[in-house]
Scaffold this motif. Structure first.
Motif, PDB file in Angstrom:
ATOM      1  N   LEU A  77      12.686  -7.643  -1.432  1.00 14.89           N
ATOM      2  CA  LEU A  77      13.432  -7.673  -0.172  1.00 14.89           C
ATOM      3  C   LEU A  77      12.713  -6.900   0.935  1.00 14.89           C
ATOM      4  CD1 LEU A  77      17.189  -7.573  -1.226  1.00 14.89           C
ATOM      5  CD2 LEU A  77      15.713  -9.515  -0.715  1.00 14.89           C
ATOM      6  N   MET A  78      11.894  -5.928   0.563  1.00 13.27           N
ATOM      7  CA  MET A  78      11.061  -5.282   1.585  1.00 13.27           C
ATOM      8  C   MET A  78      10.001  -6.260   2.073  1.00 13.27           C
ATOM      9  SD  MET A  78      10.441  -1.320   0.607  1.00 13.27           S
ATOM     10  CE  MET A  78       9.887  -1.524  -1.087  1.00 13.27           C
ATOM     11  N   MET A  79       9.404  -6.985   1.133  1.00 11.36           N
ATOM     12  CA  MET A  79       8.394  -7.967   1.516  1.00 11.36           C
ATOM     13  C   MET A  79       9.016  -9.070   2.370  1.00 11.36           C
ATOM     14  SD  MET A  79       5.906 -10.074  -1.012  1.00 11.36           S
ATOM     15  CE  MET A  79       7.005 -11.428  -1.353  1.00 11.36           C
ATOM     16  N   GLY A  80      10.268  -9.388   2.072  1.00  6.66           N
ATOM     17  CA  GLY A  80      10.963 -10.451   2.806  1.00  6.66           C
ATOM     18  C   GLY A  80      11.626  -9.981   4.091  1.00  6.66           C
ATOM     19  N   THR A  81      11.331  -8.773   4.547  1.00 11.10           N
ATOM     20  CA  THR A  81      11.795  -8.200   5.818  1.00 11.10           C
ATOM     21  C   THR A  81      13.295  -7.877   5.854  1.00 11.10           C
ATOM     22  OG1 THR A  81      12.400 -10.183   7.108  1.00 11.10           O
ATOM     23  CG2 THR A  81      10.068  -9.580   7.065  1.00 11.10           C
ATOM     24  N   VAL A  82      13.946  -7.878   4.695  1.00 11.12           N
ATOM     25  CA  VAL A  82      15.375  -7.550   4.684  1.00 11.12           C
ATOM     26  C   VAL A  82      15.561  -6.028   4.700  1.00 11.12           C
ATOM     27  CG1 VAL A  82      17.543  -7.778   3.423  1.00 11.12           C
ATOM     28  CG2 VAL A  82      15.917  -9.672   3.445  1.00 11.12           C
ATOM     29  N   TYR A  83      14.786  -5.317   3.885  1.00 13.18           N
ATOM     30  CA  TYR A  83      14.785  -3.850   3.904  1.00 13.18           C
ATOM     31  C   TYR A  83      13.502  -3.382   4.577  1.00 13.18           C
ATOM     32  CZ  TYR A  83      18.219  -3.990   0.056  1.00 13.18           C
ATOM     33  OH  TYR A  83      19.312  -4.214  -0.723  1.00 13.18           O
ATOM     34  N   ARG A  84      13.601  -2.246   5.275  1.00 11.03           N
ATOM     35  CA  ARG A  84      12.381  -1.639   5.821  1.00 11.03           C
ATOM     36  C   ARG A  84      11.883  -0.589   4.843  1.00 11.03           C
ATOM     37  NH1 ARG A  84      14.548  -2.393  10.667  1.00 11.03           N
ATOM     38  NH2 ARG A  84      15.978  -0.674  10.328  1.00 11.03           N
ATOM     39  N   PRO A  85      10.568  -0.623   4.530  1.00  9.50           N
ATOM     40  CA  PRO A  85      10.035   0.423   3.645  1.00  9.50           C
ATOM     41  C   PRO A  85      10.230   1.780   4.306  1.00  9.50           C
ATOM     42  CG  PRO A  85       8.383  -1.288   4.077  1.00  9.50           C
ATOM     43  CD  PRO A  85       9.546  -1.569   4.969  1.00  9.50           C
ATOM     44  N   THR A  86      10.496   2.801   3.491  1.00 11.92           N
ATOM     45  CA  THR A  86      10.619   4.144   4.066  1.00 11.92           C
ATOM     46  C   THR A  86       9.282   4.877   4.025  1.00 11.92           C
ATOM     47  OG1 THR A  86      11.586   4.735   1.926  1.00 11.92           O
ATOM     48  CG2 THR A  86      13.086   4.563   3.772  1.00 11.92           C
ATOM     49  N   SER A  87       8.307   4.324   3.275  1.00 13.74           N
ATOM     50  CA  SER A  87       6.952   4.870   3.355  1.00 13.74           C
ATOM     51  C   SER A  87       5.962   3.781   2.970  1.00 13.74           C
ATOM     52  CB  SER A  87       6.800   6.082   2.433  1.00 13.74           C
ATOM     53  OG  SER A  87       7.087   5.704   1.104  1.00 13.74           O
ATOM     54  N   GLU A 146       0.829  -1.195   0.000  1.00 16.31           N
ATOM     55  CA  GLU A 146       0.000   0.000   0.000  1.00 16.31           C
ATOM     56  C   GLU A 146       0.867   1.249   0.000  1.00 16.31           C
ATOM     57  OE1 GLU A 146      -3.497  -1.050   2.497  1.00 16.31           O
ATOM     58  OE2 GLU A 146      -3.655   1.152   2.591  1.00 16.31           O
ATOM     59  N   ARG A 147       0.922   1.901  -1.116  1.00 17.38           N
ATOM     60  CA  ARG A 147       1.723   3.123  -1.290  1.00 17.38           C
ATOM     61  C   ARG A 147       3.130   2.966  -0.734  1.00 17.38           C
ATOM     62  NH1 ARG A 147      -1.485   8.520  -1.226  1.00 17.38           N
ATOM     63  NH2 ARG A 147       0.312   8.789  -2.571  1.00 17.38           N
ATOM     64  N   THR A 148       3.702   1.783  -1.014  1.00 16.48           N
ATOM     65  CA  THR A 148       5.009   1.462  -0.475  1.00 16.48           C
ATOM     66  C   THR A 148       6.111   2.245  -1.187  1.00 16.48           C
ATOM     67  OG1 THR A 148       4.168  -0.762  -0.175  1.00 16.48           O
ATOM     68  CG2 THR A 148       6.545  -0.460   0.081  1.00 16.48           C
ATOM     69  N   GLY A 149       7.077   2.713  -0.422  1.00 18.18           N
ATOM     70  CA  GLY A 149       8.222   3.396  -1.015  1.00 18.18           C
ATOM     71  C   GLY A 149       9.508   3.008  -0.316  1.00 18.18           C
ATOM     72  N   LYS A 150      10.609   3.075  -1.054  1.00 13.56           N
ATOM     73  CA  LYS A 150      11.922   2.856  -0.445  1.00 13.56           C
ATOM     74  C   LYS A 150      12.914   3.846  -1.035  1.00 13.56           C
ATOM     75  CE  LYS A 150      15.167   0.818   1.982  1.00 13.56           C
ATOM     76  NZ  LYS A 150      15.153   0.840   3.447  1.00 13.56           N
ATOM     77  N   ARG A 151      13.487   4.644  -0.175  1.00 17.97           N
ATOM     78  CA  ARG A 151      14.512   5.593  -0.599  1.00 17.97           C
ATOM     79  C   ARG A 151      15.870   5.104  -0.156  1.00 17.97           C
ATOM     80  NH1 ARG A 151      12.915  10.716  -2.322  1.00 17.97           N
ATOM     81  NH2 ARG A 151      14.875  11.818  -1.985  1.00 17.97           N
ATOM     82  N   PRO A 169      12.724  -3.460 -16.404  1.00 16.91           N
ATOM     83  CA  PRO A 169      14.148  -3.454 -16.775  1.00 16.91           C
ATOM     84  C   PRO A 169      15.036  -3.431 -15.530  1.00 16.91           C
ATOM     85  CG  PRO A 169      13.210  -1.267 -17.078  1.00 16.91           C
ATOM     86  CD  PRO A 169      12.074  -2.172 -16.685  1.00 16.91           C
ATOM     87  N   ASN A 170      16.332  -3.612 -15.704  1.00 16.64           N
ATOM     88  CA  ASN A 170      17.260  -3.537 -14.580  1.00 16.64           C
ATOM     89  C   ASN A 170      17.131  -2.186 -13.889  1.00 16.64           C
ATOM     90  OD1 ASN A 170      18.296  -6.063 -15.015  1.00 16.64           O
ATOM     91  ND2 ASN A 170      19.899  -5.303 -16.389  1.00 16.64           N
ATOM     92  N   GLY A 171      17.110  -2.206 -12.562  1.00 16.85           N
ATOM     93  CA  GLY A 171      17.026  -0.959 -11.811  1.00 16.85           C
ATOM     94  C   GLY A 171      15.607  -0.472 -11.607  1.00 16.85           C
ATOM     95  N   ALA A 172      14.608  -1.266 -12.054  1.00 20.03           N
ATOM     96  CA  ALA A 172      13.217  -0.836 -11.927  1.00 20.03           C
ATOM     97  C   ALA A 172      12.748  -0.835 -10.479  1.00 20.03           C
ATOM     98  CB  ALA A 172      12.313  -1.734 -12.767  1.00 20.03           C
ATOM     99  N   GLY A 173      13.391  -1.667  -9.643  1.00 18.92           N
ATOM    100  CA  GLY A 173      12.979  -1.734  -8.239  1.00 18.92           C
ATOM    101  C   GLY A 173      12.391  -3.088  -7.834  1.00 18.92           C
ATOM    102  N   LYS A 174      12.475  -4.077  -8.722  1.00 24.16           N
ATOM    103  CA  LYS A 174      11.888  -5.386  -8.436  1.00 24.16           C
ATOM    104  C   LYS A 174      12.508  -6.034  -7.205  1.00 24.16           C
ATOM    105  CE  LYS A 174      13.254  -6.998 -12.462  1.00 24.16           C
ATOM    106  NZ  LYS A 174      13.992  -5.819 -12.994  1.00 24.16           N
ATOM    107  N   THR A 175      13.841  -6.074  -7.187  1.00 15.59           N
ATOM    108  CA  THR A 175      14.520  -6.725  -6.061  1.00 15.59           C
ATOM    109  C   THR A 175      14.233  -5.999  -4.755  1.00 15.59           C
ATOM    110  OG1 THR A 175      16.259  -7.562  -7.513  1.00 15.59           O
ATOM    111  CG2 THR A 175      16.788  -7.406  -5.174  1.00 15.59           C
ATOM    112  N   THR A 176      14.256  -4.670  -4.808  1.00 16.51           N
ATOM    113  CA  THR A 176      13.967  -3.891  -3.609  1.00 16.51           C
ATOM    114  C   THR A 176      12.566  -4.214  -3.086  1.00 16.51           C
ATOM    115  OG1 THR A 176      15.387  -2.146  -4.471  1.00 16.51           O
ATOM    116  CG2 THR A 176      13.920  -1.552  -2.675  1.00 16.51           C
ATOM    117  N   LEU A 177      11.587  -4.325  -3.988  1.00 12.06           N
ATOM    118  CA  LEU A 177      10.227  -4.672  -3.586  1.00 12.06           C
ATOM    119  C   LEU A 177      10.202  -6.017  -2.858  1.00 12.06           C
ATOM    120  CD1 LEU A 177       8.268  -3.675  -6.802  1.00 12.06           C
ATOM    121  CD2 LEU A 177       7.694  -2.907  -4.495  1.00 12.06           C
TER     122      LEU A 177
END
Ligand SMILES: Nc1ncnc2c1ncn2[C@@H]1O[C@H](COP(=O)(O)OP(=O)(O)O)[C@@H](O)[C@H]1O
Ligand SMILES: [Mg+2]
Lengths: 309, 270
Positions: A45-55, A5-10, A35-43
């Motif tokens: 890894l946030m779902m997998g609790t490795v990164y914390r969403p910033t919003s 829901e309106r997820t963001g990562k900076r 494409p590469n750099g689109a943000g797929k992996t970041t998405l």
């Protein structure tokens, strides 16, 4: 069910993911195409609790990934884009330890699962080889196998067939489909059109950290007006302007990439002579002409204004 | 959301498996221990180096130094086992920092083990590894000086383990809080140097330069060396030193687990 829901990562001042909202249903295979750099992996890894969403928020079966990370981790398994395996361990040991950490299976059950997966992925001969001695493709298959043996409720594969040869790609796809048939929700992040098209029931197109569309591949193709694409290559496209062709009512959209012109239209066979005529009288030399049905590739282009590769 | 949170997806038991955390801590620790058994030659070469250092260098030095009422060779032998275990315990921090750089840490952070238990498992694994690694040296020293009292041996081993566990906790804390590789190497190397050299492990406090003698008594390495020597040689318990060791472990693992490790996030930052 998974909800972004309106997820963001900076990262610093880069928005790797921005304002991303999607709901993923239980038991579906979702292709995350971008494409590469689109943000797929970041998405993922946030779902997998490795990164914390910033919003924004992400919930997995109702559990918020920030407030209840331990519950979320018990539901998810991620096969990483770059293999994350201990070099000193063999493929068998990597998988066995992964199962020890993620399941309650006993020794025999673990051995059976690992054996089956290694055989199915054509890794059985090299099961005792330390992974640091393996080729990139073999390591990648071990990485995918972690999640195939774990059989988590939610299985994530991040570019599961990158660097694999064609026979291996087919094997991995088959195993991923089987995992879905056994009840897992599957998310496949990919930058390969054929993978998205062959594997997913729904494709979410991601570009520059944003969700641009999410539908079945068929529906996505339907959103491209006209249903046909005329691909023209000019010897010099620098003088070309789209309005030279949009004057025809059957032409819905025109995209130009250097000397390549893509015309989205219907009744292509009838219109083709007129288009060739128009361009010739304007002094363009046409090097090649191709008329085809809309593909997912064209969908991607119309949504993002760029090609995948 | 209308549906209530659920871990059950109607899948096989593996999907919703919840191993008790103690089992997961142990599996995490055993992963670090198993690395050691895959490279047994490291133990052998280190034990050989230890023997050479002890029987050449320490023997020479103790011939040069005569301290009334002190067998310096014996003092040095026990102390160097303690200094060795401290230095090996630091390695786990380097391991974790490397895992973070290679991205393996991101994988480990997706596993269904809570963050604190993960860190405690790694610290435990590092400490177990250091103990296993040091045991051949400990046995050599015990054999040469005839330390056979089971209770003193046990106390000495407990103090070694506490030191190892505290150092691994500290080393990991540094690894997960310092993000730059250069700074990490420097910080860890300095800590190791300060703790070992600025301790009573190898030299009695009365022979130290004044400024070192001020903080050497408070080094955890001193606590462990004093406890080990008191019990092996003096057959008594050095309770204040033992308490210091326990405090060291509590500070780095207890407080870290309560406040810091929970927020551990993956990824490498510029
Ligand atoms: N840990 C990180 N630190 C800083 N920037 C990152 C990090 N991870 C990803 N990025 C950046 O975020 C953007 C999205 O990356 P990523 O999620 O890996 O995309 P994809 O998987 O679609 O190729 C990229 O610009 C990438 O450089
Ligand atoms: Mg990626």
């Amino acid at each position: 069910m998974i909800t972004f829901e309106r997820t963001g990562k900076r990262f610093g001042n880069l928005d790797a993911v921005k304002d991303f909202s999607i709901t993923i249903k239980d038991g579906e295979i979702l292709g995350l195409l971008g494409p590469n750099g689109a943000g797929k992996t970041t998405l993922m890894l946030m779902m997998g609790t490795v990164y914390r969403p910033t919003s924004g928020t992400i919930t997995v079966n109702g559990f918020d990934v920030v407030k209840h990370p331990n519950e979320v981790r018990r539901l998810i398994g991620i096969a990483f884009q770059d293999p994350r395996v201990d070099g000193i361990l063999s493929g068998f040991e990597v998988l066995n330890w992964h199962l020890k950490m993620t399941t309650t299976l006993d020794k025999d059950e673990r051995r059976n699962r690992v054996e089956d997966a290694l055989k199915a992925l054509d890794l059985w001969e090299s099961r005792k080889k330390r992974t640091w001695l393996m080729s990139g493709g073999m390591k990648k298959k071990v990485e995918d196998a972690k999640i195939l043996v774990q059989r988590p409720s939610i299985a994530v594969f991040d570019e599961p067939t990158a660097f694999l040869d064609v026979p291996s790609r087919l094997l991995v796809w088959k195993m991923i489909r089987r995992l879905r048939d056994e009840g897992s929700t599957v998310i496949v992040a990919t930058n390969m059109m054929d993978e998205a098209e062959r594997l997913s029931e729904r494709v979410a197109i991601v570009n520059k950290g944003k969700l641009v569309a999410s539908e079945t591949p068929e529906q996505l193709k339907g959103t491209v007006k006209g249903g046909e694409v005329l691909e023209l290559t000019l010897n010099d496209g620098s003088e070309f302007r789209p309005d030279m062709l949009t004057k025809f009512p059957e032409v819905h959209d025109v995209k130009k990439q250097d000397n390549k012109i893509l015309v989205f239209l219907n009744s292509g066979t009838l219109l083709l002579p007129k288009i060739v005529d128009t361009l010739s009288t304007q002094g363009f030399k046409i090097e090649s002409v191709k008329l085809k049905e809309v593909s997912l590739e064209d969908v991607f282009l119309t949504y993002t204004g760029q090609r995948l590769e | 959301m209308s549906s209530s949170p659920t871990l059950d997806n109607g899948l096989s038991k593996t999907a919703t498996a919840a191993e008790p955390p103690t089992h997961l801590i142990l599996q995490t620790a055993l992963r670090d221990v198993s690395v050691l058994f895959r490279t047994p030659w490291i133990i052998i070469t280190r034990a050989l180096a230890f023997i050479i250092q002890l029987f050449v260098f320490a023997f020479l030095i103790s011939g040069l130094i005569h301290i009334p009422g002190l067998n310096f060779f014996e003092y040095y032998a026990v102390g160097s086992v303690v200094a060795t275990i401290a230095s090996i315990s630091f390695v786990i921090g380097y391991d974790i920092f490397e895992e973070a750089e290679e991205g393996v840490l991101d994988y480990l952070l997706t596993l269904p083990i809570p963050r604190r238990q993960f860190i405690i498992g790694r610290a435990l694994g590092g400490a177990m590894r250091a103990i296993i690694y040091t045991i051949p040296m400990f046995l050599i020293v015990a054999f040469v000086w005839g330390f056979t009292q089971p209770f003193s041996i046990l106390t000495a081993l407990v103090s070694l383990f506490l030191l190892a566990f505290g150092v691994t906790g500290m080393s990991i804390t540094v690894a997960v809080s310092v993000k730059s590789a250069n700074r990490f190497d420097v910080v860890l190397a300095l800590l190791e140097l300060a703790m070992s050299r600025g301790s009573t492990a190898l030299y009695p406090i009365t022979f130290m330069p004044f400024y070192v003698s001020l903080f050497a008594p408070f080094s955890p390495v001193s606590f462990a060396a004093d406890t080990a020597r008191m019990s092996l040689v003096g057959f008594t318990l050095d309770l204040p030193a033992l308490a210091g060791l326990i405090a060291f472990v509590v500070i780095f693992l207890g407080l870290g687990a309560a406040f810091y490790f929970r927020r551990l996030e993956g990824g490498i930052y510029g």
